[in-house]
Write a protein that holds these residues in place. Structure first.
Motif, PDB file in Angstrom:
ATOM      1  N   LYS A 140       0.808  -1.226   0.000  1.00 13.27           N
ATOM      2  CA  LYS A 140       0.000   0.000   0.000  1.00 13.27           C
ATOM      3  C   LYS A 140       0.840   1.274   0.000  1.00 13.27           C
ATOM      4  N   LEU A 141       2.133   1.138   0.267  1.00 12.78           N
ATOM      5  CA  LEU A 141       3.016   2.309   0.312  1.00 12.78           C
ATOM      6  C   LEU A 141       3.663   2.614  -1.040  1.00 12.78           C
ATOM      7  N   MET A 142       3.620   1.643  -1.959  1.00 10.05           N
ATOM      8  CA  MET A 142       4.286   1.826  -3.250  1.00 10.05           C
ATOM      9  C   MET A 142       3.669   3.007  -4.001  1.00 10.05           C
ATOM     10  N   GLY A 143       4.533   3.880  -4.498  1.00 16.20           N
ATOM     11  CA  GLY A 143       4.096   5.056  -5.246  1.00 16.20           C
ATOM     12  C   GLY A 143       3.642   6.213  -4.370  1.00 16.20           C
ATOM     13  N   LYS A 144       3.744   6.036  -3.065  1.00 20.18           N
ATOM     14  CA  LYS A 144       3.298   7.089  -2.133  1.00 20.18           C
ATOM     15  C   LYS A 144       4.473   7.947  -1.675  1.00 20.18           C
ATOM     16  N   GLU A 145       4.124   9.117  -1.158  1.00 21.14           N
ATOM     17  CA  GLU A 145       5.116  10.082  -0.665  1.00 21.14           C
ATOM     18  C   GLU A 145       5.293   9.924   0.844  1.00 21.14           C
ATOM     19  N   PRO A 146       6.447  10.374   1.357  1.00 23.48           N
ATOM     20  CA  PRO A 146       6.620  10.362   2.816  1.00 23.48           C
ATOM     21  C   PRO A 146       5.461  11.101   3.494  1.00 23.48           C
ATOM     22  N   GLY A 147       5.041  10.567   4.627  1.00 21.54           N
ATOM     23  CA  GLY A 147       3.898  11.118   5.351  1.00 21.54           C
ATOM     24  C   GLY A 147       2.634  10.313   5.113  1.00 21.54           C
ATOM     25  N   PHE A 148       2.631   9.459   4.074  1.00 21.64           N
ATOM     26  CA  PHE A 148       1.450   8.650   3.791  1.00 21.64           C
ATOM     27  C   PHE A 148       1.221   7.673   4.935  1.00 21.64           C
ATOM     28  N   ARG A 149      -0.037   7.565   5.327  1.00 22.04           N
ATOM     29  CA  ARG A 149      -0.437   6.720   6.459  1.00 22.04           C
ATOM     30  C   ARG A 149      -1.529   5.766   5.985  1.00 22.04           C
ATOM     31  N   THR A 150      -1.444   4.505   6.393  1.00 20.30           N
ATOM     32  CA  THR A 150      -2.454   3.522   6.010  1.00 20.30           C
ATOM     33  C   THR A 150      -2.561   2.454   7.090  1.00 20.30           C
ATOM     34  N   VAL A 151      -3.562   1.621   6.943  1.00 19.55           N
ATOM     35  CA  VAL A 151      -3.757   0.483   7.842  1.00 19.55           C
ATOM     36  C   VAL A 151      -3.617  -0.777   7.009  1.00 19.55           C
ATOM     37  N   VAL A 152      -2.814  -1.708   7.498  1.00 25.21           N
ATOM     38  CA  VAL A 152      -2.628  -2.985   6.812  1.00 25.21           C
ATOM     39  C   VAL A 152      -2.975  -4.114   7.773  1.00 25.21           C
ATOM     40  N   GLU A 153      -3.340  -5.245   7.197  1.00 20.32           N
ATOM     41  CA  GLU A 153      -3.623  -6.418   8.025  1.00 20.32           C
ATOM     42  C   GLU A 153      -2.423  -7.346   7.958  1.00 20.32           C
ATOM     43  N   ILE A 154      -1.855  -7.643   9.124  1.00 21.38           N
ATOM     44  CA  ILE A 154      -0.702  -8.529   9.219  1.00 21.38           C
ATOM     45  C   ILE A 154      -1.031  -9.604  10.248  1.00 21.38           C
ATOM     46  N   ASN A 155      -0.994 -10.838   9.799  1.00 18.57           N
ATOM     47  CA  ASN A 155      -1.310 -11.979  10.671  1.00 18.57           C
ATOM     48  C   ASN A 155      -2.644 -11.798  11.391  1.00 18.57           C
ATOM     49  N   GLY A 156      -3.628 -11.289  10.669  1.00 24.06           N
ATOM     50  CA  GLY A 156      -4.977 -11.178  11.209  1.00 24.06           C
ATOM     51  C   GLY A 156      -5.241  -9.948  12.054  1.00 24.06           C
ATOM     52  N   SER A 157      -4.245  -9.101  12.272  1.00 25.83           N
ATOM     53  CA  SER A 157      -4.510  -7.894  13.059  1.00 25.83           C
ATOM     54  C   SER A 157      -4.213  -6.656  12.224  1.00 25.83           C
ATOM     55  N   LYS A 158      -4.983  -5.617  12.464  1.00 23.20           N
ATOM     56  CA  LYS A 158      -4.831  -4.364  11.739  1.00 23.20           C
ATOM     57  C   LYS A 158      -3.712  -3.548  12.384  1.00 23.20           C
ATOM     58  N   ARG A 159      -2.789  -3.063  11.524  1.00 19.69           N
ATOM     59  CA  ARG A 159      -1.633  -2.312  12.007  1.00 19.69           C
ATOM     60  C   ARG A 159      -1.530  -0.993  11.244  1.00 19.69           C
ATOM     61  N   VAL A 160      -1.134   0.056  11.924  1.00 16.08           N
ATOM     62  CA  VAL A 160      -0.957   1.369  11.303  1.00 16.08           C
ATOM     63  C   VAL A 160       0.478   1.463  10.786  1.00 16.08           C
ATOM     64  N   VAL A 161       0.595   1.844   9.510  1.00 13.52           N
ATOM     65  CA  VAL A 161       1.903   2.007   8.878  1.00 13.52           C
ATOM     66  C   VAL A 161       2.001   3.421   8.332  1.00 13.52           C
ATOM     67  N   VAL A 162       3.105   4.093   8.656  1.00 19.56           N
ATOM     68  CA  VAL A 162       3.364   5.443   8.154  1.00 19.56           C
ATOM     69  C   VAL A 162       4.692   5.415   7.405  1.00 19.56           C
ATOM     70  N   LEU A 163       4.682   5.918   6.177  1.00 20.85           N
ATOM     71  CA  LEU A 163       5.908   6.044   5.397  1.00 20.85           C
ATOM     72  C   LEU A 163       6.606   7.322   5.856  1.00 20.85           C
ATOM     73  N   GLU A 164       7.697   7.169   6.577  1.00 16.28           N
ATOM     74  CA  GLU A 164       8.406   8.305   7.158  1.00 16.28           C
ATOM     75  C   GLU A 164       9.372   8.962   6.174  1.00 16.28           C
ATOM     76  N   ASP A 165      10.169   8.136   5.461  1.00 20.04           N
ATOM     77  CA  ASP A 165      11.185   8.687   4.576  1.00 20.04           C
ATOM     78  C   ASP A 165      11.531   7.654   3.507  1.00 20.04           C
ATOM     79  N   ILE A 166      12.142   8.134   2.425  1.00 20.96           N
ATOM     80  CA  ILE A 166      12.575   7.291   1.307  1.00 20.96           C
ATOM     81  C   ILE A 166      13.996   7.694   0.953  1.00 20.96           C
ATOM     82  N   GLU A 167      14.865   6.712   0.777  1.00 22.30           N
ATOM     83  CA  GLU A 167      16.262   6.981   0.376  1.00 22.30           C
ATOM     84  C   GLU A 167      16.689   5.986  -0.683  1.00 22.30           C
TER      85      GLU A 167
END
Length: 160
Positions: free
Chosen positions: A128-155
């Motif tokens: 869900k982070l592919m093609g997104k800019e730093p600061g993008f925030r989303t929720v993903v499901e990992i092993n059955g639980s919802k987790r908040v992921v924020v793209l902080e930086d790209i290098e």
């Protein structure tokens, strides 16, 4: 089938799998021929039936690989512009307020021994982070639980 993005290593890995499967298919053909030379009726021979099942399994995987390779695009170098996350970049993320970094690899790429670890662009934590800019925030499901992921930086990776 949708386009697959591969690194040169990923392409080599799929081509090697294809080469091994072609060899295996030949071996199963020889095995089947030997089973039929035994004098038994081909339909009463376990060896013949097993070789045929293996041929079908291998042929199915070979067709899958051929489709994958036909739809593959090899990405050798990451884009030099780090404004949006792309294959080859290093992503610095927060996963439920825990900092992590990943080198974004191609289809099937995964290596936890690299620094940072390499993870496929298709992995749930990254897709869900592919093609997104730093600061993008989303929720993903990992092993059955919802987790908040924020793209902080790209290098760019250090070795490029």
């Amino acid at each position: 089938m949708s386009r697959l993005y591969l690194t040169p290593k990923g392409l080599d890995r799929l081509q090697e799998e294809q080469r091994v499967l072609v060899e295996d298919l030949r071996e199963q053909g020889k095995r089947k021929a030997e089973a039929n030379d035994g004098g038994e009726c081909w339909h009463d021979s376990f060896e013949n039936e097993d070789a045929e099942r293996q041929q079908h399994r291998i042929s199915y995987r070979l067709r899958e690989l051929q489709q994958m390779l036909a739809n593959a695009q090899v990405i050798s170098d990451p884009p030099s512009n780090c404004a949006r996350l792309a294959l080859g970049h290093v992503a610095y993320i927060m996963l439920d307020d825990e900092p992590r970094s990943y080198h974004i690899g191609g289809y099937g790429d995964s290596d936890s021994t690299t620094n940072p670890p390499t993870i496929s662009y298709q992995a749930p934590i990254i897709a869900k982070l592919m093609g997104k800019e730093p600061g993008f925030r989303t929720v993903v499901e990992i092993n059955g639980s919802k987790r908040v992921v924020v793209l902080e930086d790209i290098e760019l990776p250090k070795n490029v």
